[in-house]
Design a protein around this motif. Sequence first.
Motif, PDB file in Angstrom:
ATOM      1  N   VAL A 250     -11.359   0.945  -5.465  1.00  0.00           N
ATOM      2  CA  VAL A 250     -11.571  -0.500  -4.515  1.00  0.00           C
ATOM      3  C   VAL A 250     -12.385  -0.200  -3.365  1.00  0.00           C
ATOM      4  O   VAL A 250     -11.716   0.777  -2.694  1.00  0.00           O
ATOM      5  CB  VAL A 250      -9.967  -1.249  -4.180  1.00  0.00           C
ATOM      6  N   TYR A 251     -13.547  -0.588  -3.225  1.00  0.00           N
ATOM      7  CA  TYR A 251     -14.327  -0.317  -1.973  1.00  0.00           C
ATOM      8  C   TYR A 251     -14.156  -1.190  -0.834  1.00  0.00           C
ATOM      9  O   TYR A 251     -13.563  -2.340  -0.904  1.00  0.00           O
ATOM     10  CB  TYR A 251     -15.861  -0.474  -2.736  1.00  0.00           C
TER      11      TYR A 251
ATOM     12  N   GLY B 185     -11.951   2.432  -0.256  1.00  0.00           N
ATOM     13  CA  GLY B 185     -10.768   2.231   0.659  1.00  0.00           C
ATOM     14  C   GLY B 185      -9.548   2.381  -0.400  1.00  0.00           C
ATOM     15  O   GLY B 185      -8.621   2.795   0.598  1.00  0.00           O
ATOM     16  N   SER B 186      -9.265   2.319  -1.477  1.00  0.00           N
ATOM     17  CA  SER B 186      -8.108   2.514  -2.298  1.00  0.00           C
ATOM     18  C   SER B 186      -8.183   2.645  -3.584  1.00  0.00           C
ATOM     19  O   SER B 186      -9.488   2.470  -4.168  1.00  0.00           O
ATOM     20  CB  SER B 186      -7.003   1.340  -1.743  1.00  0.00           C
TER      21      SER B 186
ATOM     22  N   ALA C  39      -7.253  12.581  -1.161  1.00  0.00           N
ATOM     23  CA  ALA C  39      -6.593  12.586   0.050  1.00  0.00           C
ATOM     24  C   ALA C  39      -6.911  11.113   0.593  1.00  0.00           C
ATOM     25  O   ALA C  39      -8.003  10.596   0.439  1.00  0.00           O
ATOM     26  CB  ALA C  39      -7.069  13.710   0.827  1.00  0.00           C
ATOM     27  N   ASN C  40      -5.761  10.662   1.253  1.00  0.00           N
ATOM     28  CA  ASN C  40      -5.815   9.433   2.230  1.00  0.00           C
ATOM     29  C   ASN C  40      -6.130   7.999   1.320  1.00  0.00           C
ATOM     30  O   ASN C  40      -6.648   7.177   1.745  1.00  0.00           O
ATOM     31  CB  ASN C  40      -6.838   9.531   3.007  1.00  0.00           C
ATOM     32  N   THR C  41      -5.910   8.364  -0.014  1.00  0.00           N
ATOM     33  CA  THR C  41      -6.212   7.220  -0.981  1.00  0.00           C
ATOM     34  C   THR C  41      -5.208   6.397  -1.474  1.00  0.00           C
ATOM     35  O   THR C  41      -4.065   7.218  -1.967  1.00  0.00           O
ATOM     36  CB  THR C  41      -7.089   7.675  -2.419  1.00  0.00           C
ATOM     37  N   THR C  42      -4.709   5.230  -1.197  1.00  0.00           N
ATOM     38  CA  THR C  42      -3.785   4.432  -1.516  1.00  0.00           C
ATOM     39  C   THR C  42      -4.001   3.680  -2.902  1.00  0.00           C
ATOM     40  O   THR C  42      -5.194   3.287  -3.161  1.00  0.00           O
ATOM     41  CB  THR C  42      -3.183   3.339  -0.392  1.00  0.00           C
ATOM     42  N   ILE C  43      -2.827   3.432  -3.451  1.00  0.00           N
ATOM     43  CA  ILE C  43      -2.925   2.916  -4.858  1.00  0.00           C
ATOM     44  C   ILE C  43      -2.124   1.468  -4.593  1.00  0.00           C
ATOM     45  O   ILE C  43      -0.927   1.291  -4.363  1.00  0.00           O
ATOM     46  CB  ILE C  43      -2.253   3.494  -5.982  1.00  0.00           C
ATOM     47  N   THR C  44      -2.762   0.459  -5.260  1.00  0.00           N
ATOM     48  CA  THR C  44      -2.137  -0.889  -5.608  1.00  0.00           C
ATOM     49  C   THR C  44      -1.631  -1.041  -6.855  1.00  0.00           C
ATOM     50  O   THR C  44      -2.384  -0.941  -7.635  1.00  0.00           O
ATOM     51  CB  THR C  44      -3.200  -1.965  -5.020  1.00  0.00           C
TER      52      THR C  44
ATOM     53  N   LEU D  89       0.760  -1.255   0.105  1.00  0.00           N
ATOM     54  CA  LEU D  89       0.018  -0.059   0.066  1.00  0.00           C
ATOM     55  C   LEU D  89       0.933   1.158  -0.085  1.00  0.00           C
ATOM     56  O   LEU D  89       0.489   2.117   0.567  1.00  0.00           O
ATOM     57  CB  LEU D  89      -1.005   0.098   1.163  1.00  0.00           C
ATOM     58  N   LYS D  90       2.049   1.290  -0.833  1.00  0.00           N
ATOM     59  CA  LYS D  90       2.853   2.127  -0.950  1.00  0.00           C
ATOM     60  C   LYS D  90       2.081   3.481  -1.617  1.00  0.00           C
ATOM     61  O   LYS D  90       1.062   3.045  -2.438  1.00  0.00           O
ATOM     62  CB  LYS D  90       4.093   2.074  -1.463  1.00  0.00           C
ATOM     63  N   GLU D  91       2.532   4.648  -1.684  1.00  0.00           N
ATOM     64  CA  GLU D  91       1.784   5.810  -2.141  1.00  0.00           C
ATOM     65  C   GLU D  91       2.648   6.721  -3.000  1.00  0.00           C
ATOM     66  O   GLU D  91       2.601   7.643  -2.871  1.00  0.00           O
ATOM     67  CB  GLU D  91       1.070   6.661  -1.035  1.00  0.00           C
TER      68      GLU D  91
END
Length: 512
Positions: free
Chosen positions: A36-37, A45-46, A13-18, A5-7
């Motif tokens: 991604v919910y 969630g991301s 804001a506060n959204t991470t990317i896979t 879950l690095k960014e």
Amino acid sequence: MNSILKEPLQPAANTTITGHLINGQERLDAARLQDVYNPSTGEVGSQVALASKATVEEAIAAAQAAFPAWRDTPPAKRARIMFKFKQLLEDNAARICELIGREHGKIAHDAAGELQRGIENVEYACAAPELLKGEYTRNVGPGIDSWSEFQPMGVVAGITPFNFPVMVPLWMYPMALVCGNTFVLKPSERDPGPTLFIAQLLHEAGLPPGVLNVVNGDKEAVDALLTDKRVQAVSFVGSTPIAEYIYSTATANGKRCQALGGAKNHAIVMPDADLDNAVSSLLGAAFGSSGERCMALSVAVAVGDEIADALIAKMSQAMQALKVGAFSDANNDFGPLITAQHRDKVVGFVDSAESQGARVVVDGRMPTVPGYEQGFYVGGTLIDGVTADMDSYKQEIFGPVLQVVRVKTMDEAMQLINDHEYGNGTCIYTRDGEAARWFSDHVQVGMVGINVPLPVPVAFHSFGGWKRSLFGDLSAYGPDGVRFYTRRKTITQRWPSAGVREGAVFSMPTMN
């Protein structure tokens, strides 16, 4: 290892990317992003990066480059990596189950069961030195020896579904890798986090870069895998329409393919059944994981109105205690569905059954879960009076809905099952050994339970349905997994004695 879950990008804001895992390194193909919910809350969630064709081709190239050295790695060394991998899976079980819960919605106890089933497949793969021994016969002819070897295919691929983001990938790549192949995995873009985290654990166990690569994506990524000539085999689990597309496209491009599709699993409830046991079993098999299982029992076929009435009475009473809610509360029995769209689809099937004449006995449509009102929930639903011409019967609902069909005889019940286009799993509840044996011998379904509601084979057997539930000749994991990920090569060898020279022989050689 770096967190999955690095960014590197923060589009919100506060959204991470896979991202992806290619040649042992995390990569981000950010041309397209998809939300991604968290199904429990209904919130994003991301986000996941959807791979372009070029990114998939890069992953395939990494796998191809890693193949020669990995193919020549002794099976015992491959197995040792799997032993370490198994330990890391167990050590990180809590983290893995949390990731499953956040992105899929599965309750912790159910997520733990999924993980354990996956670990059992890793355990089976640890037997690679035994599984790959081959066959040898000395003196098949005068001074002639013959043997068979099981050689790896090369670069192989897996395309896996949202409902088991841990277990189904572990059906595939552990066996493929110990057989000497390299692998490109395309997990579901709906819950990619746990799959990528586990792939990182395998690299921590000592897997060389490029042997396993993970690319997240949609149809663009899938089509790149299906058409690339470097990919030798494709394994898929998902819905039947997509399975049929995967199989036809992969085989048209010269690939070996196994494509596991949908299901409509029936449970016959005989008049002599232990009804209390049957009800307890049906509760878990119909509503566990919100019915998002290809082995979920979604139809109870009651033989006779007397047993049907008793089944409905006991089921409706038992269902009052069912708890649907967020993954974070282990007291819940099952959680939300994967998306709002899928929730609406499941509710639509309940609506259609009612409009076509069935009776909704327990109505789980649109329940209220305090504190999680925006989550994608459907409660346990029981429908009586369903018939074979109803849409809800013909199609796979894939939700927490149990339908009851009434028939007069066991033969009628079996005909109902055998006539359905799907043939994944089934079971019978009875105390009659003769009836059970007749059922298991004559039902046209690939996996059968006798008083066992979810007859999912253990890791050292193989998983696969019949009819339109499986496209291809080999089932998943177990002994069929070894066969799927290897090619048999038979070698016949003779060393002539010194000084002996034979003339040409033009007739077909025989043992004589």
